[in-house]
Design a protein around this motif. Structure first.
Motif, short mmCIF file in Angstrom:
data_model
loop_
_atom_site.label_atom_id
_atom_site.label_comp_id
_atom_site.label_asym_id
_atom_site.label_seq_id
_atom_site.Cartn_x
_atom_site.Cartn_y
_atom_site.Cartn_z
N THR A 246 40.19 18.24 61.33
CA THR A 246 40.08 19.56 60.71
C THR A 246 41.25 19.74 59.75
OG1 THR A 246 38.98 20.53 62.61
CG2 THR A 246 40.11 22.05 61.14
N TYR A 247 40.93 19.99 58.49
CA TYR A 247 41.96 20.23 57.46
C TYR A 247 42.06 21.73 57.20
CZ TYR A 247 42.33 15.28 56.33
OH TYR A 247 42.56 13.92 56.38
N TRP A 248 43.28 22.22 57.01
CA TRP A 248 43.53 23.60 56.60
C TRP A 248 44.02 23.56 55.17
CZ3 TRP A 248 42.30 27.82 59.50
CH2 TRP A 248 42.00 27.58 60.85
N ILE A 249 43.21 24.08 54.27
CA ILE A 249 43.51 23.95 52.83
C ILE A 249 43.16 25.25 52.10
CG2 ILE A 249 43.16 21.43 52.75
CD1 ILE A 249 40.33 22.06 51.67
N PHE A 250 43.63 25.35 50.87
CA PHE A 250 43.27 26.49 50.02
C PHE A 250 42.13 26.12 49.09
CE2 PHE A 250 47.83 27.41 50.79
CZ PHE A 250 47.72 28.71 51.28
N VAL A 251 41.27 27.10 48.84
CA VAL A 251 40.34 27.01 47.71
C VAL A 251 40.53 28.29 46.90
CG1 VAL A 251 38.62 25.58 48.89
CG2 VAL A 251 38.43 28.09 49.01
N PRO A 252 40.22 28.26 45.60
CA PRO A 252 40.26 29.52 44.85
C PRO A 252 39.30 30.51 45.53
CG PRO A 252 40.05 27.66 43.36
CD PRO A 252 39.86 27.12 44.75
N ARG A 253 39.78 31.70 45.79
CA ARG A 253 38.93 32.66 46.49
C ARG A 253 37.66 32.97 45.69
NH1 ARG A 253 40.08 38.20 49.84
NH2 ARG A 253 38.19 39.27 49.19
N SER A 254 37.78 32.93 44.37
CA SER A 254 36.61 33.22 43.52
C SER A 254 35.45 32.27 43.83
CB SER A 254 36.99 33.12 42.05
OG SER A 254 37.53 31.83 41.78
N CYS A 255 35.78 31.09 44.30
CA CYS A 255 34.76 30.08 44.58
C CYS A 255 33.91 30.42 45.81
CB CYS A 255 35.45 28.73 44.77
SG CYS A 255 34.36 27.34 44.93
N ILE A 256 34.46 31.22 46.72
CA ILE A 256 33.70 31.59 47.93
C ILE A 256 33.53 33.11 48.05
CG2 ILE A 256 34.27 29.53 49.30
CD1 ILE A 256 36.42 31.41 50.69
N GLU A 257 33.96 33.84 47.02
CA GLU A 257 33.97 35.31 47.09
C GLU A 257 32.62 35.87 47.53
OE1 GLU A 257 36.84 37.46 46.00
OE2 GLU A 257 35.60 38.71 47.29
N SER A 258 31.54 35.37 46.94
CA SER A 258 30.22 35.94 47.25
C SER A 258 29.86 35.71 48.71
CB SER A 258 29.15 35.34 46.33
OG SER A 258 29.09 33.94 46.55
N GLN A 259 30.42 34.66 49.32
CA GLN A 259 30.11 34.37 50.73
C GLN A 259 30.90 35.27 51.69
OE1 GLN A 259 30.10 30.10 51.68
NE2 GLN A 259 30.41 29.70 49.50
N LEU A 260 31.95 35.91 51.18
CA LEU A 260 32.75 36.79 52.04
C LEU A 260 32.15 38.20 52.08
CD1 LEU A 260 36.39 35.82 50.88
CD2 LEU A 260 35.06 34.91 52.80
N ALA A 261 31.23 38.46 51.15
CA ALA A 261 30.75 39.83 50.92
C ALA A 261 30.20 40.50 52.19
CB ALA A 261 29.70 39.83 49.82
N GLY A 262 29.47 39.78 53.01
CA GLY A 262 28.85 40.40 54.17
C GLY A 262 29.79 40.59 55.36
N HIS A 263 31.05 40.23 55.23
CA HIS A 263 31.95 40.23 56.39
C HIS A 263 32.97 41.35 56.32
CE1 HIS A 263 30.53 36.36 57.90
NE2 HIS A 263 30.41 36.03 56.63
N THR A 264 33.34 41.87 57.48
CA THR A 264 34.42 42.85 57.54
C THR A 264 35.72 42.09 57.74
OG1 THR A 264 32.92 44.37 58.63
CG2 THR A 264 35.28 44.88 58.75
N LEU A 265 36.57 42.10 56.74
CA LEU A 265 37.84 41.38 56.84
C LEU A 265 38.91 42.35 57.34
CD1 LEU A 265 37.44 39.19 53.65
CD2 LEU A 265 36.86 38.64 56.02
N ASN A 266 39.98 41.80 57.89
CA ASN A 266 40.94 42.62 58.64
C ASN A 266 42.31 42.65 57.96
OD1 ASN A 266 43.09 43.10 60.72
ND2 ASN A 266 41.28 43.51 61.97
N ASN A 267 42.84 43.83 57.74
CA ASN A 267 44.16 43.98 57.12
C ASN A 267 45.17 44.67 58.03
OD1 ASN A 267 44.27 42.74 54.39
ND2 ASN A 267 42.39 43.92 54.18
N GLN A 268 44.93 44.61 59.33
CA GLN A 268 45.95 45.12 60.27
C GLN A 268 47.12 44.17 60.30
OE1 GLN A 268 42.79 45.44 63.49
NE2 GLN A 268 44.54 46.50 64.42
N ASP A 269 48.34 44.73 60.41
CA ASP A 269 49.51 43.87 60.57
C ASP A 269 49.73 43.56 62.05
OD1 ASP A 269 51.57 42.28 59.73
OD2 ASP A 269 52.71 43.88 58.79
N ASN A 270 50.56 42.59 62.33
CA ASN A 270 50.91 42.28 63.72
C ASN A 270 51.58 43.50 64.34
OD1 ASN A 270 50.69 39.89 62.21
ND2 ASN A 270 51.89 38.77 63.70
#
Ligand SMILES: *[C@@H]1O[C@H](CO)[C@@H](O)[C@H](O)[C@H]1NC(C)=O
Length: 243
Positions: free
Chosen positions: A215-239
């Motif tokens: 399993t690799y942990w890497i960056f991709v340009p967010r624009s490349c997967i932006e449309s796939q994130l659309a249906g998800h609730t992302l979280n901006n709570q801090d620790n």
């Protein structure tokens, strides 16, 4: 030997020991003022057993925001690192050096080739360390899960096969922006990949993706997967420990 000369000898040896001790201190203080060490990073770094990870990271060491924290990049074999401090479990805090980019973060136990030691100026302050370790909003936004949950499981499925992957993005310890660096040399898998978080500027997305059984942990340009994130609730709570 008279009692007197014995006690005189004892006084002398205490004085000698004290002088030696003071001499060592006088010698040690100026030495430690310039005591940071730089090392080159290994390839094939073991995944941290302390974080219940097993196996090997072929290209180098994960760069993280704390021991067992979020992956923030990869210190590739041959890149260098200035150690500020080492935890009791062997995680190193200090400055990641990647050409013009350099910033304070953590690398894994056994990440450094100790035979390559050179001395360098002290680096990386305790406020950067505390902020980075305690606050995930210091570097990221739009996480896949609430703080202290998820643990790297795939929560937000993505297909990054149309994207180029990069091992590194962050450029300095503000983590305000970055540049895509160190492209991965394999095609990104359409299946089995997951989104974790975005950089603070939302230009880079950290994903996990499988290749060759690893399993690799890497960056991709967010624009490349932006449309796939659309249906998800992302979280901006801090620790909860951020403050
Ligand atoms: C590590 O950081 C602390 C806190 O800023 C600093 O006082 C110390 O000199 C640094 N040490 C090294 C070895 O870089």
């Amino acid at each position: 030997m008279t009692p007197r000369s014995a006690s005189r000898r004892a006084v002398l040896s205490v004085a000698t020991a004290l002088a030696t001790f003071l001499g060592l201190i006088a010698f040690a203080v100026p030495m430690t003022a310039q005591a940071a060490n730089n090392y080159l990073v290994h390839g094939n770094v073991p995944r941290p057993e302390a974080c219940n990870n097993h196996g090997t990271i072929t290209p180098g060491s994960w760069i993280t925001n704390g021991p067992c924290g979020y992956v923030m990049g990869t210190a590739l074999a041959g890149q260098s690192f200035d150690v500020n401090d080492t935890s009791d479990k062997g995680f190193h805090f200090g400055r990641v050096r990647q050409g013009a980019a350099n910033y304070c973060a953590w690398v894994l136990p056994s990440a450094l080739d100790l035979s390559t030691q050179t001395s360098t100026a002290d680096s990386c302050g305790s406020s950067t360390r505390t902020n980075l370790q305690n606050s995930r909003l210091a570097f990221g936004r739009d996480f896949d899960a609430a703080p202290h949950t998820g643990n790297g499981a795939i929560i937000v499925d993505v297909d990054p096969s149309a994207c180029t992957g990069y091992y590194n993005y962050f450029s300095d310890s503000s983590f305000d922006s970055g540049s895509f660096r160190d492209p991965v040399n394999f095609p990104l898998s359409a299946t089995g990949s997951g989104y974790r978080y975005s950089s603070k500027d939302r230009q880079a997305a950290m994903i996990r993706t499988p290749y060759n059984g690893e399993t690799y942990w890497i960056f991709v340009p967010r624009s490349c997967i932006e449309s796939q994130l659309a249906g998800h609730t992302l979280n901006n709570q801090d620790n909860p420990e951020a403050g």
